[in-house]
Design an enzyme around this catalytic site. Structure first.
Site, PDB file in Angstrom:
ATOM      1  N   GLU A 240     -31.890 -18.884  -7.638  1.00  0.00           N
ATOM      2  CA  GLU A 240     -30.425 -18.676  -7.826  1.00  0.00           C
ATOM      3  C   GLU A 240     -29.956 -17.288  -7.427  1.00  0.00           C
ATOM      4  O   GLU A 240     -29.001 -17.219  -6.956  1.00  0.00           O
ATOM      5  CB  GLU A 240     -30.341 -18.908  -9.500  1.00  0.00           C
ATOM      6  CG  GLU A 240     -30.487 -20.362  -9.928  1.00  0.00           C
ATOM      7  CD  GLU A 240     -30.067 -20.434 -11.534  1.00  0.00           C
ATOM      8  OE1 GLU A 240     -29.099 -21.298 -11.842  1.00  0.00           O
ATOM      9  OE2 GLU A 240     -30.614 -19.712 -12.227  1.00  0.00           O
ATOM     10  N   ARG A 266       3.197 -11.088   5.621  1.00  0.00           N
ATOM     11  CA  ARG A 266       4.224 -10.674   4.556  1.00  0.00           C
ATOM     12  C   ARG A 266       4.874  -9.527   4.880  1.00  0.00           C
ATOM     13  O   ARG A 266       4.309  -8.410   5.186  1.00  0.00           O
ATOM     14  CB  ARG A 266       3.752 -10.432   3.287  1.00  0.00           C
ATOM     15  CG  ARG A 266       4.523 -10.181   2.066  1.00  0.00           C
ATOM     16  CD  ARG A 266       5.536 -11.232   1.618  1.00  0.00           C
ATOM     17  NE  ARG A 266       6.169 -10.995   0.492  1.00  0.00           N
ATOM     18  CZ  ARG A 266       7.367 -11.516   0.047  1.00  0.00           C
ATOM     19  NH1 ARG A 266       7.695 -12.580   0.803  1.00  0.00           N
ATOM     20  NH2 ARG A 266       7.877 -11.072  -0.976  1.00  0.00           N
ATOM     21  N   GLN A 277      -0.512   1.885   3.758  1.00  0.00           N
ATOM     22  CA  GLN A 277      -1.775   2.493   3.516  1.00  0.00           C
ATOM     23  C   GLN A 277      -2.279   1.785   2.215  1.00  0.00           C
ATOM     24  O   GLN A 277      -3.473   1.649   2.302  1.00  0.00           O
ATOM     25  CB  GLN A 277      -1.767   3.889   3.463  1.00  0.00           C
ATOM     26  CG  GLN A 277      -3.207   4.520   3.553  1.00  0.00           C
ATOM     27  CD  GLN A 277      -3.158   6.043   3.756  1.00  0.00           C
ATOM     28  OE1 GLN A 277      -2.619   6.811   2.953  1.00  0.00           O
ATOM     29  NE2 GLN A 277      -3.739   6.610   4.832  1.00  0.00           N
TER      30      GLN A 277
END
Ligand SMILES: Cc1cc2nc3c(=O)[nH]c(=O)nc-3n(C[C@H](O)[C@H](O)[C@H](O)COP(=O)(O)OP(=O)(O)OC[C@H]3O[C@@H](n4cnc5c(N)ncnc54)[C@H](O)[C@@H]3O)c2cc1C
Length: 377
Positions: A240, A266, A277
């Site tokens: 796992e 956007r 930034q």
């Protein structure tokens, strides 16, 4: 040092990512909303050889190496955007099928592996109980000798694939100690209890399993009585933390790609938000997190593939992934602004799916216990 993968592995990655984009991604939002497992998606993945990835070809599997298996998990997560599918597939392979391959008798392998590898059978593993999670040694389910077999009694909790599995490897306390049994789920004493309504990975069914006077014959015993915790369960946890965890890497890549695409698209204040930034640095931090987790996961997997000790590295990979996958998923929502908080975008699903990484297969706290014990020894 060589960090490269072979051209065949690159092709495997590309084909699995494409398959997931075609087959898994289209219905992922709807399956998440409805908490629905889709057998058709499973069949299409199984037809591509995914169900038996780590199992040698002589048993009907695809004979993938540890790194191959990581790449397949990663690619399916990146292309599929469905944490639940990754969870069910991982549980099927890593804890449902691998123990039968590694510890089964030739008869057990012949009975179960071909079907598990072609996907006509689904595998599962049941060690966790309502009162025994992190403390796997604290199980109370009993295996009482009875003639030529045993009778199992107890309740198992959080069993991935519980409602759909054909076979379940059950950990129970025999007189010798924790012992594993391969149980056919049509056995009348094996019943699926409550199905759990989870926050994420919702396309993967998870349930309580009730064992009530569940009689199993001698040929159900997997491995040696009393040795299942150390020899089989801990090995499952290891798979796992090295192989299954690679799905988280693919999920992180998909999350980052979504964030980059949204930030470029956007516009606010007359320019794409990626030009600010503060947003660009979030993307940089997400890339750093992704690369750190990927390197940690593949280092642990590479050590496993090469037969080298890797318990510390696997726990580091698991702990890092549990933290940084959630961090990236949260930043993705932040970059999406108000839209990220809605179900119109998959950013919120990514967060709900990512959270499981710090819980399933040993919590982050347990990984830190292992790491601290190792460095303090
Ligand atoms: C979606 C899902 C699928 C799963 N699938 C399977 C499956 O297929 N088969 C299966 O057998 N199990 C499965 N599990 C169980 C999973 O492995 C356990 O949930 C996990 O090991 C934690 O156990 P628990 O939930 O009982 O938490 P607990 O062990 O009760 O832990 C609760 C909290 O206490 C902390 N804690 C516990 N002990 C310590 C300690 N010694 N030191 C510090 N902190 C500690 C934990 O880190 C955690 O934060 C699944 C779980 C989930 C949620």
């Amino acid at each position: 040092m060589d960090f490269s993968i072979t051209p065949e592995q690159q092709a495997l990655y590309a084909s699995m990512k494409r398959l997931a984009a075609d087959v898994v991604a289209p219905g992922a939002a709807e399956r998440d909303r409805d908490g629905r497992w889709d057998p058709d998606v499973w069949k299409q993945l199984a037809a591509a050889g995914v169900a038996g990835m780590p199992i040698p070809e002589e048993h009907g599997g695809s004979g993938g190496s540890i790194i191959d298996c990581c790449l397949v998990n990663e690619a399916l997560a990146e292309g599929g955007h469905d944490g639940g599918l990754g969870l069910s597939l991982g549980a099927h392979w890593v804890i449902g099928t691998v123990p039968i391959w590694l510890h089964g008798t030739p008869e057990q392998q012949a009975r179960w592996l071909p079907g598990l590898c072609d996907g006509s059978l689904i595998g599962s593993w049941a060690s966790t109980e309502p009162e025994a999670g992190s403390d796997a040694a604290g199980i109370r389910t009993t295996a009482t000798p009875d003639g030529d077999g045993w009778v199992l009694n107890g309740t198992k909790m959080f069993i991935t694939n519980g409602p759909i599995a054909d076979v379940c490897t059950v950990l129970a306390l025999a007189p010798e100690g924790p012992t594993a049994f391969i149980v056919d789920t049509t056995n009348p004493g094996f019943t699926v209890g409550r199905e759990l309504d989870k926050m994420g990975c919702r396309s993967s069914p998870t349930a309580e399993i009730v064992l009530q006077d569940c009689r199993v014959e001698r040929d159900s015993l997997l491995g040696t009585p009393g040795e299942a915790l150390w020899k089989i369960a801990f090995e499952c946890f290891d798979w796992e933390r090295t192989v299954m965890i690679a799905g988280c890497v693919g999920g992180m890549r998909a999350t980052l790609d979504d964030a980059i695409a949204y930030a470029k698209d956007r516009k606010q204040f007359g320019k794409p938000i990626a030009h600010f930034q503060a947003v660009a640095h979030k993307l940089a931090d997400m890339e750093i997190n992704y690369q750190v987790v990927r390197n940690a996961v593949y280092k642990a997997a590479w050590l496993k593939e090469n037969g080298q000790p890797h318990m510390l590295e696997a726990s580091i990979a698991k702990a890092l992934a549990g933290k940084l996958a959630v961090e990236n998923a949260l930043e993705n929502i932040q970059i999406h602004g108000g839209y990220g908080y809605t179900r119109d975008f998959r950013a919120e699903r990514g967060l709900r799916d990512a959270k499981l990484t710090s819980i399933g297969g040993g919590t982050t706290e347990i990984q830190k216990l292992i790491i601290s014990r190792t460095i303090l020894a």
